[in-house]
Enzyme design. Structure first.
Site, PDB file in Angstrom:
ATOM      1  N   ARG A  47       0.836  -1.196   0.000  1.00  0.00           N
ATOM      2  CA  ARG A  47       0.000   0.000   0.000  1.00  0.00           C
ATOM      3  C   ARG A  47       0.874   1.251   0.000  1.00  0.00           C
ATOM      4  O   ARG A  47       1.966   1.277   0.559  1.00  0.00           O
ATOM      5  CB  ARG A  47      -0.975   0.000   1.168  1.00  0.00           C
ATOM      6  CG  ARG A  47      -0.344   0.143   2.528  1.00  0.00           C
ATOM      7  CD  ARG A  47      -0.617   1.514   3.145  1.00  0.00           C
ATOM      8  NE  ARG A  47       0.036   1.633   4.433  1.00  0.00           N
ATOM      9  CZ  ARG A  47       1.253   2.136   4.568  1.00  0.00           C
ATOM     10  NH1 ARG A  47       1.929   2.521   3.521  1.00  0.00           N
ATOM     11  NH2 ARG A  47       1.798   2.234   5.771  1.00  0.00           N
TER      12      ARG A  47
ATOM     13  N   LYS B  44      -1.363  13.170   8.271  1.00  0.00           N
ATOM     14  CA  LYS B  44      -0.410  12.676   9.267  1.00  0.00           C
ATOM     15  C   LYS B  44       0.639  13.738   9.578  1.00  0.00           C
ATOM     16  O   LYS B  44       1.018  13.928  10.748  1.00  0.00           O
ATOM     17  CB  LYS B  44       0.270  11.395   8.763  1.00  0.00           C
ATOM     18  CG  LYS B  44       1.244  10.807   9.779  1.00  0.00           C
ATOM     19  CD  LYS B  44       1.654   9.395   9.448  1.00  0.00           C
ATOM     20  CE  LYS B  44       2.508   8.812  10.565  1.00  0.00           C
ATOM     21  NZ  LYS B  44       2.863   7.397  10.334  1.00  0.00           N
TER      22      LYS B  44
ATOM     23  N   ARG C  77      -1.037  16.227  11.803  1.00  0.00           N
ATOM     24  CA  ARG C  77      -1.314  15.659  13.124  1.00  0.00           C
ATOM     25  C   ARG C  77      -0.048  15.555  13.976  1.00  0.00           C
ATOM     26  O   ARG C  77      -0.068  15.796  15.183  1.00  0.00           O
ATOM     27  CB  ARG C  77      -1.955  14.271  12.958  1.00  0.00           C
ATOM     28  CG  ARG C  77      -2.432  13.648  14.260  1.00  0.00           C
ATOM     29  CD  ARG C  77      -3.189  12.358  14.023  1.00  0.00           C
ATOM     30  NE  ARG C  77      -2.358  11.281  13.551  1.00  0.00           N
ATOM     31  CZ  ARG C  77      -2.368  10.799  12.317  1.00  0.00           C
ATOM     32  NH1 ARG C  77      -3.172  11.316  11.406  1.00  0.00           N
ATOM     33  NH2 ARG C  77      -1.558   9.802  11.969  1.00  0.00           N
TER      34      ARG C  77
ATOM     35  N   LYS D 110       2.163  -5.453  22.029  1.00  0.00           N
ATOM     36  CA  LYS D 110       1.649  -4.173  22.512  1.00  0.00           C
ATOM     37  C   LYS D 110       0.646  -4.434  23.644  1.00  0.00           C
ATOM     38  O   LYS D 110       0.127  -5.551  23.763  1.00  0.00           O
ATOM     39  CB  LYS D 110       0.975  -3.415  21.372  1.00  0.00           C
ATOM     40  CG  LYS D 110       1.950  -2.865  20.334  1.00  0.00           C
ATOM     41  CD  LYS D 110       1.225  -1.999  19.313  1.00  0.00           C
ATOM     42  CE  LYS D 110       2.194  -1.389  18.327  1.00  0.00           C
ATOM     43  NZ  LYS D 110       1.515  -0.497  17.354  1.00  0.00           N
TER      44      LYS D 110
ATOM     45  N   HIS E  12       7.916  -5.516  12.842  1.00  0.00           N
ATOM     46  CA  HIS E  12       7.957  -4.316  12.001  1.00  0.00           C
ATOM     47  C   HIS E  12       9.406  -3.984  11.639  1.00  0.00           C
ATOM     48  O   HIS E  12      10.265  -3.905  12.523  1.00  0.00           O
ATOM     49  CB  HIS E  12       7.338  -3.123  12.719  1.00  0.00           C
ATOM     50  CG  HIS E  12       5.853  -3.202  12.859  1.00  0.00           C
ATOM     51  ND1 HIS E  12       5.063  -2.107  13.114  1.00  0.00           N
ATOM     52  CD2 HIS E  12       5.002  -4.245  12.759  1.00  0.00           C
ATOM     53  CE1 HIS E  12       3.792  -2.475  13.177  1.00  0.00           C
ATOM     54  NE2 HIS E  12       3.734  -3.780  12.968  1.00  0.00           N
TER      55      HIS E  12
ATOM     56  N   GLU F 111       8.242   0.530   4.991  1.00  0.00           N
ATOM     57  CA  GLU F 111       7.880  -0.255   6.167  1.00  0.00           C
ATOM     58  C   GLU F 111       7.425  -1.653   5.744  1.00  0.00           C
ATOM     59  O   GLU F 111       6.632  -1.795   4.813  1.00  0.00           O
ATOM     60  CB  GLU F 111       6.749   0.417   6.959  1.00  0.00           C
ATOM     61  CG  GLU F 111       6.393  -0.362   8.222  1.00  0.00           C
ATOM     62  CD  GLU F 111       5.173   0.187   8.952  1.00  0.00           C
ATOM     63  OE1 GLU F 111       5.264   0.381  10.168  1.00  0.00           O
ATOM     64  OE2 GLU F 111       4.146   0.401   8.294  1.00  0.00           O
TER      65      GLU F 111
ATOM     66  N   ALA G  72      -5.501  -8.664  14.057  1.00  0.00           N
ATOM     67  CA  ALA G  72      -5.231  -7.240  13.821  1.00  0.00           C
ATOM     68  C   ALA G  72      -6.259  -6.626  12.874  1.00  0.00           C
ATOM     69  O   ALA G  72      -6.708  -5.492  13.094  1.00  0.00           O
ATOM     70  CB  ALA G  72      -3.822  -7.067  13.248  1.00  0.00           C
TER      71      ALA G  72
END
Length: 246
Positions: free
Chosen positions: A59, A69, A72, A128, A136, A155, A167
Site C-alpha cells: 500500500r 499525518k 497531526r 503491545k 515491524h 515499512e 489485527a
C-alpha cells in the site's frame, strides 16, 4: 493574466512535478521490494519444499492521508521533512505460515546488499498492551531515477495468519465504533490475542514435528540407496534399466 498569476501558476506546476516524483520513488520502492520478496519466496520454496508466505499486500499512502499525518504530528510541510519523518509512506504486509518463518524471512531481507534495516520492532516477543503482535521493519533502499539516486524508506510488517486475522478485525471494530471502546471489549480483544498466540505456538510445534518426521524418512530412504556391506551405491546401472534384446 498578470505577472503575479503567471509566477504562481509556474510555482504550482513545479510543486506538482516534485510531489509526483516524490511519490513515484515510493511506488518504485514497493515494486523493487515486491520483486525481492518473490525471489526469496521461490528460493525458500525450493530449499525447504514449502511456501512460507501466504499473502503479500502493498500500500502507498494517498497524498491526503500523508498530509493529514504531517499535520497531526506537527512536522514541517517540506518534502525533506516528510521524507525523514514519515517512514511508512510505502508499506508491505507479509503474512507467513509460522512464527519461525517470520524471523527467517526478516533475516533474508536484511541480508540483501542494497537493503538497510534502520528500525526493528518485535511486537511478537513483546506484544503491545492491547495484544497486537507483528514484526515491524523500517528499511531503506536505493531507487535510481533518471538524474539521481533516492534513498527511500519502506515499512515491512511480517505476521502469521492468526496475528493478521486478529489485527484486521480489531482495526475494523475500532474503526466502526469510532469512540472509546468499553473496558470489557478491550479485555476480550486482548484475550482473543492471547488465544491467537497460543494457536500459533501449537501450530509451530506441529510444524516442527512434521519436519522431524520428514527428515527421518529422508534419512531412511538415503540409507536404502547405499549397500551397507561394501558402502557402494545400491542403484542399478543404467543399462539394467533398458529393455533387454532377444
Amino acid at each position: 493574466m498578470d505577472l503575479e498569476q503567471v509566477i504562481d501558476l509556474k510555482e504550482l506546476r513545479a510543486l506538482k512535478f516534485e510531489l509526483t516524483r516524490f511519490m513515484m520513488a515510493y511506488k518504485f520502492a514497493l515494486d523493487e521490494m515486491n520483486t525481492k520478496i518473490n525471489i526469496l519466496k521461490e528460493e525458500f520454496n525450493y530449499m525447504h519444499d514449502y511456501n512460507p508466505i501466504e499473502h503479500v499486500k502493498s500500500r502507498l499512502k494517498s497524498p491526503e492521508s500523508l498530509l493529514k499525518k504531517v499535520h497531526r504530528k506537527g512536522y514541517e510541510f517540506t518534502l525533506a521533512s516528510i521524507k525523514e519523518n514519515v517512514r511508512d509512506i510505502a508499506g508491505i504486509r507479509i503474512t507467513c505460515s509460522f512464527i519461525s518463518d517470520i524471523y527467517e524471512l526478516a533475516e533474508m531481507i536484511a541480508k540483501q546488499k542494497d537493503v538497510k534495516v534502520v528500525e526493528y520492532k518485535d511486537y511478537i516477543k513483546k506484544p503491545k498492551p492491547n495484544g497486537y503482535q507483528s514484526l515491524h521493519l523500517i528499511l531503506q533502499i536505493p531507487i535510481f531515477m533518471s538524474d539521481r539516486e533516492e534513498l527511500t524508506y519502506l515499512e515491512v510488517q511480517i505476521r502469521t495468519i492468526a496475528m493478521d486475522f486478529w489485527a484486521s478485525l480489531e482495526h475494523k471494530i475500532y474503526y466502526k465504533y469510532n469512540k472509546e471502546i468499553p473496558g470489557h471489549m478491550t479485555a476480550e480483544l486482548k484475550e482473543a490475542a492471547v488465544m491467537a498466540a497460543q494457536l500459533d505456538q501449537k501450530m509451530e510445534r506441529l510444524h516442527n514435528e512434521i519436519i522431524e518426521i520428514k527428515q527421518a524418512n529422508e534419512k531412511t530412504q538415503d540409507c536404502m540407496l547405499i549397500d551397507s556391506k561394501n558402502s557402494s551405491w545400491n542403484i542399478p546401472l543404467l543399462e539394467n534399466l533398458l529393455p533387454k534384446k532377444d
